[in-house]
Design an enzyme around this catalytic site. Sequence first.
Site, PDB file in Angstrom:
ATOM      1  N   TRP A 118       0.843  -1.190   0.000  1.00 40.32           N
ATOM      2  CA  TRP A 118       0.000   0.000   0.000  1.00 40.32           C
ATOM      3  C   TRP A 118       0.882   1.244   0.000  1.00 40.32           C
ATOM      4  CZ3 TRP A 118      -4.987   1.050  -0.752  1.00 40.32           C
ATOM      5  CH2 TRP A 118      -5.469   2.315  -0.392  1.00 40.32           C
ATOM      6  N   ILE A 119       0.602   2.169  -0.919  1.00 44.49           N
ATOM      7  CA  ILE A 119       1.328   3.435  -0.979  1.00 44.49           C
ATOM      8  C   ILE A 119       0.437   4.526  -0.385  1.00 44.49           C
ATOM      9  CG2 ILE A 119       2.506   5.100  -2.461  1.00 44.49           C
ATOM     10  CD1 ILE A 119       3.771   2.275  -2.347  1.00 44.49           C
TER      11      ILE A 119
ATOM     12  N   ASP B 119       1.883   3.069 -20.361  1.00 42.04           N
ATOM     13  CA  ASP B 119       0.494   3.511 -20.171  1.00 42.04           C
ATOM     14  C   ASP B 119       0.488   4.613 -19.115  1.00 42.04           C
ATOM     15  OD1 ASP B 119      -2.250   3.686 -20.371  1.00 42.04           O
ATOM     16  OD2 ASP B 119      -2.673   1.849 -19.262  1.00 42.04           O
TER      17      ASP B 119
END
Length: 291
Positions: A92-93, A196
């Site tokens: 998790w950032i 992307d």
Amino acid sequence: MLPVDSLDPTRLSDLLGEQVVNVEAVGGGDICQAHKASMGHGRAVFVKTRSQAPEGFFESEANGLARLGSAPGGAPVPRVLAANTECLVLEWIAPEPPSALAAERFGRALAATHRSGNAVFGSDTGDGWIGTLHLPGGPWPDWPTMWAAGRLEPYLRAARDNGSVSKRDAADVSRVIDNISHLAGPAEPPALIHGDLWAGNVLWGQDGRCWLVDPAAHGGHRESDLAMLTLFGLPHLERVLSSYHEASPLADGWRDRVPVHQLHPILVHAVLFGGSYGPRAGQLARLALSG
């Protein structure tokens, strides 16, 4: 396997080998479902799922993250904790609002990612994915060949087939394909690119760094990543571009070539979403040809 409609904390715990006490939905894009899972000791992880994901979908993303993460001094990526046919689990950032300082650091770090290079244009490990669409892997002998045969032609054909691009716009995109060698600018070796890199795939972290997620990583032209950043409005974009240019100067005329590089993502959007993206592809083609 993990159910994709609702993540069972017990089964997620089995996958991670660690107790999961809560799972909640979070924002995560149009293609997949995104969840934040809280662990027993307070750590959180990000879990991404997709109903009936094709074979290799999440494994390809995990491999792309690993490849980007191996670039010395490059932009950071979340650590892959688990990947299978139905989900991808990442560290998790913790988010932070965008800042000019983080943008400046990101420009330099992205330049380092690109400088780490790639062995070929395209991929030497097979096809990948962009959104829900196949991304041809190649490899190709040079960038103009890759862009024409692997990034423009397949998606123009699909956009024509689903009626999202008009005959006139398709004809102008075809003219870009026919003239790509003259529009490509000076030749460069294959850079390791995200592939992307729209604004939603840049996470602004509490550690003051910008993290890359959801890649379609391959060997390409570094101007493609920069053109994608301009497409949907990255915060502090000019700060990113100026620090990038200081770290790795870009060839003269690179801003004039932005429409050439934006054609691929816009054609992808035309195939996936229709709407105004078909006409926009025609506009970009005409800008590229007049540049």
